[in-house]
Design a protein around this motif. Structure first.
Motif, PDB file in Angstrom:
ATOM      1  N   ASN A  51       0.799  -1.094  -0.134  1.00 40.95           N
ATOM      2  CA  ASN A  51       0.047  -0.137   0.025  1.00 40.95           C
ATOM      3  C   ASN A  51       0.743   1.363   0.008  1.00 40.95           C
ATOM      4  OD1 ASN A  51      -1.743  -1.887   2.310  1.00 40.95           O
ATOM      5  ND2 ASN A  51      -2.499  -1.438   0.236  1.00 40.95           N
ATOM      6  N   SER A 101       1.362   5.752  -7.328  1.00 41.95           N
ATOM      7  CA  SER A 101       0.340   5.600  -8.238  1.00 41.95           C
ATOM      8  C   SER A 101       0.873   5.892  -9.655  1.00 41.95           C
ATOM      9  CB  SER A 101      -0.581   6.738  -7.936  1.00 41.95           C
ATOM     10  OG  SER A 101      -0.064   7.915  -8.323  1.00 41.95           O
ATOM     11  N   GLU A 102      -0.067   5.348 -10.751  1.00 43.30           N
ATOM     12  CA  GLU A 102       0.464   5.446 -12.134  1.00 43.30           C
ATOM     13  C   GLU A 102       0.680   6.909 -12.328  1.00 43.30           C
ATOM     14  OE1 GLU A 102      -1.157   3.802 -16.501  1.00 43.30           O
ATOM     15  OE2 GLU A 102      -2.108   3.562 -14.670  1.00 43.30           O
ATOM     16  N   THR A 109       3.510   8.645 -10.974  1.00 44.03           N
ATOM     17  CA  THR A 109       5.093   8.253 -11.430  1.00 44.03           C
ATOM     18  C   THR A 109       5.354   8.737 -12.917  1.00 44.03           C
ATOM     19  OG1 THR A 109       4.825   6.131 -10.229  1.00 44.03           O
ATOM     20  CG2 THR A 109       6.298   6.032 -12.250  1.00 44.03           C
ATOM     21  N   LEU A 165       5.401   0.924  -8.902  1.00 40.75           N
ATOM     22  CA  LEU A 165       4.062   1.104  -8.787  1.00 40.75           C
ATOM     23  C   LEU A 165       3.250   0.078  -7.926  1.00 40.75           C
ATOM     24  CD1 LEU A 165       4.883   2.814 -11.147  1.00 40.75           C
ATOM     25  CD2 LEU A 165       2.619   2.124 -12.488  1.00 40.75           C
ATOM     26  N   GLU A 166       2.521   0.684  -6.870  1.00 42.46           N
ATOM     27  CA  GLU A 166       1.596  -0.335  -5.970  1.00 42.46           C
ATOM     28  C   GLU A 166       0.918  -1.278  -6.988  1.00 42.46           C
ATOM     29  OE1 GLU A 166       0.773  -2.060  -2.751  1.00 42.46           O
ATOM     30  OE2 GLU A 166       1.977  -0.597  -2.922  1.00 42.46           O
ATOM     31  N   LEU A 167       0.297  -0.937  -8.252  1.00 47.22           N
ATOM     32  CA  LEU A 167      -0.343  -1.611  -8.895  1.00 47.22           C
ATOM     33  C   LEU A 167       0.293  -3.221  -9.219  1.00 47.22           C
ATOM     34  CD1 LEU A 167      -2.908  -2.125 -10.964  1.00 47.22           C
ATOM     35  CD2 LEU A 167      -1.395  -0.850 -12.605  1.00 47.22           C
TER      36      LEU A 167
END
Length: 373
Positions: free
Chosen positions: A154, A158-159, A162, A197-199
């Motif tokens: 977490n 974020s995209e 970045t 990226l957390e994604l």
């Protein structure tokens, strides 16, 4: 685009595993190694010896080692004060400067005559810092930047953040890189992956590297220190010249459709609202039809793509389509829908992009090349 692995002396891997990883990466054409000199969990007893072995092997294989360093790292290196000549003697050639350095210090370090390169923390740089660096006489075109990775869930970037930071740096002529996690053996102590990226903690390795490439990263590192051979190979084979999409194809594709979709396409310069159009597809289809008819000994004038889905299929966002003969001179146009569109008997459906893959479509701007894998 450059590519790299990560090695952490004195942490998870045995020296033998580190050596094998470096040798495997070099064989595949991967040219960079990231290492950190400021991980609290590192075994100080084995760090210095393993680091020296790493630097010697990397030099032998012509690989660039990027060392993440701060003033607090000096104890691990056995150095009392931050000194470029001393670091050079230790075999360090590229330093990623993290916390503890002022703009004036960075500017002075960038002017060294020893051939030591510098990387900055891309995740925290801003316009104000870049202006200060310029005012202090820093040669920004001699620097690179590398985003952080984030061990705790977490906390990854974020995209949008970045992308904004990366564009800012690249507009100043600073090449920028980022990290993806390995899903083979995540690094200690949290073992939750090391993404920028957390994604990417939640996606496949393939998507993570293709996503960073689509975002325009100049360098991509695997952050975890023992990736699978398949991950190493996927990174080595990554082609940054085109955006790679991984569709779910319909099972009944014809040989012509399969051959057509193996090409690299260019997004048309006149961007359509509802669909992504391709420059080459109609010409390529015509050539394939001609080839097909010649092989069958039939006149080229009879070549056509028949409508073959009855009833015609709906076209939700992310649908890959091919116009058939009912669309007359548009026959052979390959498109990807950007919004939900109704069925049309003039259009054959070839496949679909899953929702995650659809995130890459926004990067296929006019003139951009893309391909299917």
């Amino acid at each position: 685009m450059k590519k790299g692995i990560s090695i952490y002396p004195g942490l998870d891997n045995t020296p033998e595993e580190n050596i094998a990883l470096i040798q495997s990466a070099a064989r595949l054409g991967i040219t960079r190694i990231f290492t950190s000199l400021q991980i609290p969990e590192t075994s100080k007893e084995s760090f210095a010896r393993q680091l020296q072995e790493l630097l010697q092997l990397a030099d032998k294989l012509d690989m660039d080692v990027i060392s993440d360093i701060s003033p607090a790292s000096l104890e691990l290196l056995g150095i009392e004060e931050f000194s470029l000549p001393r670091l050079y003697q230790k075999g360090l050639r590229t330093l990623r400067l993290d916390d503890g350095f002022t703009a004036a210090q960075i500017a002075k370090l960038s002017q060294n005559g020893m051939g030591i390169s510098l990387q900055l923390n891309a995740s925290v740089l801003n316009e104000g810092t870049l202006e200060k660096l310029q005012q202090q006489g820093c040669c920004l075109d001699r620097l690179e930047a590398l985003h952080n990775f984030f061990p705790r869930e977490n906390t990854g970037l974020s995209e949008a953040f970045t992308l904004t930071k990366t564009h800012l740096l690249q507009c100043h002529g600073i090449k920028t890189g980022a990290f993806v996690p390995s899903f083979a053996r995540p690094r200690s102590p949290l073992k939750a992956g090391l993404p920028t990226l957390e994604l990417h903690r939640e996606t496949s390795f393939s998507f993570a590297i293709r996503h960073l490439a689509a975002m325009g990263m100049d360098c991509i590192f695997i952050a975890d220190s023992l990736p699978a051979e398949q991950e190493l190979s996927a990174l080595a084979e990554l082609d940054g010249s085109s955006i790679a999409l991984q569709p779910e194809w319909l099972p009944e594709l014809t040989p012509l459709e399969k051959e057509l979709c193996s090409n690299v396409f260019t997004a048309r310069p006149d961007e359509a609202r509802d669909v992504l159009r391709t420059v080459e597809s109609r010409h390529l289809t015509a050539e394939l039809l001609k080839k097909q008819q010649n092989a069958a000994g039939q006149p080229a004038s009879t070549a056509a793509i028949a409508p073959r889905q009855k009833p015609a299929l709906p076209r939700p966002a992310g649908t890959i389509t091919l116009d058939n003969q009912l669309y007359q001179r548009y026959q052979g146009e390959l498109q990807i829908t950007k919004t939900d569109l109704p069925p049309d008997r003039r259009i054959n459906v070839l496949g679909h992009l899953p929702p995650l893959e659809q995130r890459l479509l926004k990067y296929i701007t006019p003139g951009k090349k893309f391909r299917f894998i």
